[in-house]
Motif scaffolding. Structure first.
Motif, PDB file in Angstrom:
ATOM      1  N   SER A  78      42.089  46.696  38.808  1.00 12.93           N
ATOM      2  CA  SER A  78      42.926  47.119  38.166  1.00 12.93           C
ATOM      3  C   SER A  78      42.140  48.581  37.185  1.00 12.93           C
ATOM      4  O   SER A  78      41.315  48.008  36.308  1.00 12.93           O
ATOM      5  N   PRO A  79      42.623  49.882  37.505  1.00 17.69           N
ATOM      6  CA  PRO A  79      42.196  50.876  36.386  1.00 17.69           C
ATOM      7  C   PRO A  79      42.173  50.419  35.134  1.00 17.69           C
ATOM      8  O   PRO A  79      41.551  50.551  33.810  1.00 17.69           O
ATOM      9  N   ARG A  80      43.897  50.349  34.983  1.00 17.49           N
ATOM     10  CA  ARG A  80      43.735  49.676  33.435  1.00 17.49           C
ATOM     11  C   ARG A  80      42.799  48.626  32.924  1.00 17.49           C
ATOM     12  O   ARG A  80      42.377  48.855  31.418  1.00 17.49           O
ATOM     13  N   GLU A  81      42.640  47.592  33.526  1.00 17.35           N
ATOM     14  CA  GLU A  81      41.172  46.663  33.197  1.00 17.35           C
ATOM     15  C   GLU A  81      40.474  47.455  33.042  1.00 17.35           C
ATOM     16  O   GLU A  81      39.560  46.711  32.446  1.00 17.35           O
ATOM     17  N   PHE A  82      39.554  47.806  34.339  1.00 20.30           N
ATOM     18  CA  PHE A  82      37.903  48.372  34.123  1.00 20.30           C
ATOM     19  C   PHE A  82      38.200  49.018  32.357  1.00 20.30           C
ATOM     20  O   PHE A  82      37.221  49.489  32.244  1.00 20.30           O
ATOM     21  N   HIS A  83      39.527  50.018  32.371  1.00 20.60           N
ATOM     22  CA  HIS A  83      39.054  50.974  31.498  1.00 20.60           C
ATOM     23  C   HIS A  83      39.956  50.587  30.133  1.00 20.60           C
ATOM     24  O   HIS A  83      39.160  51.103  28.845  1.00 20.60           O
ATOM     25  N   ARG A  84      39.698  48.983  30.267  1.00 22.24           N
ATOM     26  CA  ARG A  84      39.778  48.166  28.608  1.00 22.24           C
ATOM     27  C   ARG A  84      37.686  48.310  27.549  1.00 22.24           C
ATOM     28  O   ARG A  84      36.821  48.056  28.493  1.00 22.24           O
ATOM     29  N   ARG A  85      38.031  48.457  26.696  1.00 20.68           N
ATOM     30  CA  ARG A  85      36.830  48.497  26.362  1.00 20.68           C
ATOM     31  C   ARG A  85      35.899  47.127  26.568  1.00 20.68           C
ATOM     32  O   ARG A  85      34.669  47.281  25.919  1.00 20.68           O
ATOM     33  N   ASP A  86      36.996  46.101  26.286  1.00 17.71           N
ATOM     34  CA  ASP A  86      36.020  44.720  26.339  1.00 17.71           C
ATOM     35  C   ASP A  86      35.765  44.246  27.904  1.00 17.71           C
ATOM     36  O   ASP A  86      35.575  43.468  28.056  1.00 17.71           O
ATOM     37  N   GLY A  99      29.443  29.473  36.070  1.00 22.45           N
ATOM     38  CA  GLY A  99      28.188  29.159  37.029  1.00 22.45           C
ATOM     39  C   GLY A  99      27.614  29.977  37.410  1.00 22.45           C
ATOM     40  O   GLY A  99      27.077  29.790  38.925  1.00 22.45           O
ATOM     41  N   ALA A 100      28.550  30.828  38.698  1.00 22.11           N
ATOM     42  CA  ALA A 100      29.067  31.843  40.130  1.00 22.11           C
ATOM     43  C   ALA A 100      27.929  32.420  39.749  1.00 22.11           C
ATOM     44  O   ALA A 100      27.059  33.271  38.642  1.00 22.11           O
ATOM     45  N   ASP A 101      26.926  32.500  40.832  1.00 19.89           N
ATOM     46  CA  ASP A 101      24.966  34.122  40.887  1.00 19.89           C
ATOM     47  C   ASP A 101      25.895  34.901  41.081  1.00 19.89           C
ATOM     48  O   ASP A 101      26.808  35.484  42.205  1.00 19.89           O
ATOM     49  N   PRO A 102      26.070  36.058  40.111  1.00 15.80           N
ATOM     50  CA  PRO A 102      27.248  37.261  39.930  1.00 15.80           C
ATOM     51  C   PRO A 102      25.936  38.310  41.032  1.00 15.80           C
ATOM     52  O   PRO A 102      27.237  39.257  41.074  1.00 15.80           O
ATOM     53  N   ASN A 103      25.338  37.870  41.760  1.00 15.25           N
ATOM     54  CA  ASN A 103      24.958  38.299  42.877  1.00 15.25           C
ATOM     55  C   ASN A 103      26.074  38.188  44.336  1.00 15.25           C
ATOM     56  O   ASN A 103      25.704  38.445  45.104  1.00 15.25           O
ATOM     57  N   TYR A 104      27.295  37.867  43.894  1.00 12.28           N
ATOM     58  CA  TYR A 104      27.719  37.173  45.176  1.00 12.28           C
ATOM     59  C   TYR A 104      29.338  37.818  45.284  1.00 12.28           C
ATOM     60  O   TYR A 104      29.868  37.525  45.726  1.00 12.28           O
ATOM     61  N   LEU A 105      29.167  38.313  43.264  1.00  9.99           N
ATOM     62  CA  LEU A 105      30.483  38.747  43.101  1.00  9.99           C
ATOM     63  C   LEU A 105      30.186  40.404  43.525  1.00  9.99           C
ATOM     64  O   LEU A 105      30.293  41.215  42.804  1.00  9.99           O
ATOM     65  N   VAL A 106      31.985  40.846  44.036  1.00 11.53           N
ATOM     66  CA  VAL A 106      31.582  42.230  44.675  1.00 11.53           C
ATOM     67  C   VAL A 106      33.257  42.585  43.361  1.00 11.53           C
ATOM     68  O   VAL A 106      34.039  42.133  43.821  1.00 11.53           O
ATOM     69  N   LEU A 107      33.189  43.801  42.835  1.00 11.31           N
ATOM     70  CA  LEU A 107      34.383  44.593  42.246  1.00 11.31           C
ATOM     71  C   LEU A 107      34.567  45.338  42.896  1.00 11.31           C
ATOM     72  O   LEU A 107      33.894  45.963  43.518  1.00 11.31           O
ATOM     73  N   GLU A 108      36.194  45.314  43.687  1.00 15.76           N
ATOM     74  CA  GLU A 108      36.573  46.621  44.270  1.00 15.76           C
ATOM     75  C   GLU A 108      37.098  47.391  43.081  1.00 15.76           C
ATOM     76  O   GLU A 108      38.251  47.016  42.602  1.00 15.76           O
ATOM     77  N   VAL A 109      37.245  48.348  43.016  1.00 16.52           N
ATOM     78  CA  VAL A 109      37.670  49.746  42.630  1.00 16.52           C
ATOM     79  C   VAL A 109      37.879  50.533  43.899  1.00 16.52           C
ATOM     80  O   VAL A 109      37.761  50.839  44.484  1.00 16.52           O
ATOM     81  N   THR A 110      38.925  51.362  43.006  1.00 17.07           N
ATOM     82  CA  THR A 110      39.315  52.399  43.868  1.00 17.07           C
ATOM     83  C   THR A 110      38.973  53.857  43.138  1.00 17.07           C
ATOM     84  O   THR A 110      37.720  53.979  42.193  1.00 17.07           O
ATOM     85  N   GLU A 111      39.385  54.498  44.746  1.00 15.94           N
ATOM     86  CA  GLU A 111      39.028  55.980  44.242  1.00 15.94           C
ATOM     87  C   GLU A 111      39.340  56.890  42.939  1.00 15.94           C
ATOM     88  O   GLU A 111      38.579  57.389  42.293  1.00 15.94           O
ATOM     89  N   GLY A 112      40.385  56.481  42.607  1.00 10.61           N
ATOM     90  CA  GLY A 112      41.297  57.102  41.812  1.00 10.61           C
ATOM     91  C   GLY A 112      40.094  56.875  40.458  1.00 10.61           C
ATOM     92  O   GLY A 112      39.028  57.377  38.920  1.00 10.61           O
ATOM     93  N   LEU A 113      40.155  55.753  40.328  1.00 10.66           N
ATOM     94  CA  LEU A 113      39.723  54.976  38.973  1.00 10.66           C
ATOM     95  C   LEU A 113      37.434  55.665  39.253  1.00 10.66           C
ATOM     96  O   LEU A 113      37.703  56.096  37.305  1.00 10.66           O
ATOM     97  N   VAL A 114      37.149  55.746  40.298  1.00 10.53           N
ATOM     98  CA  VAL A 114      36.013  56.496  40.148  1.00 10.53           C
ATOM     99  C   VAL A 114      36.182  58.292  39.554  1.00 10.53           C
ATOM    100  O   VAL A 114      35.133  58.644  38.688  1.00 10.53           O
TER     101      VAL A 114
END
Length: 173
Positions: A78-86, A99-114
């Protein structure tokens, strides 16, 4: 509840998963996100939902890898989540604790956030990309984003909205 939707290639081989959240209402059953995400965004509840979804998805990534099937899992942010300082620190902590390998995590953001606060967005994306997390832009083509922005972002996937391309076979434009 968290559901995972498999993503297949053209040979029908699973290439990854997308994490999808659904609200299980005691009387209405499964409620789709279109009904509750907007309310969650307005109330700040989206931050807690996002944290829970990310943690569950990371645990799923870990279980897949432990079973010898390491595959990427996409999680909407969520944009609200992404914009949080932490946000960056929280994501790193959740990945580390799971314990997840971060190479297998894909974060999907919207065009509006970008396109909002570009330098801050790039900084956060770069910080997470540095540990292996990948990014996907979801619903591209629904806003007014410039392709020039895309060149500056550490994205590995661009999901073009169907309304942008649905007429492609028939519309010469």
């Amino acid at each position: 509840r968290l559901f995972v939707q498999p993503q297949f290639d053209s040979a029908k081989i699973i290439q990854g998963f997308e994490a999808l959240v659904r609200w299980h209402h005691p009387e209405r059953g499964l409620v789709p996100p279109a009904v509750f995400i907007g309310v969650a965004e307005e109330s700040e509840l989206i931050v807690e939902i996002g944290r829970w979804v990310l943690a569950e998805a990371c645990r799923f990534i870990f279980r897949l890898a432990s079973a010898g099937r390491p595959l990427p899992v996409s999680v909407n942010v969520s944009p609200r989540e992404f914009h949080r300082r932490d946000f960056v620190d929280r994501v790193k902590k959740i990945v580390l604790e799971s314990g997840a390998d971060p190479n297998y995590l894909v974060l999907e953001v919207t065009e509006g956030l970008v396109i909002s606060e570009v330098e801050m967005v790039i900084g956060k994306m770069d910080a997470l990309a540095a540990i292996g997390i990948r990014f996907s832009i979801d619903d591209f083509g629904t806003g007014y984003s410039s392709l020039a922005y895309l060149k500056r972002l550490p994205i590995s996937e661009l999901k073009i909205d169907k309304t942008f391309v649905q007429d492609a076979p028939h519309d010469p434009n």
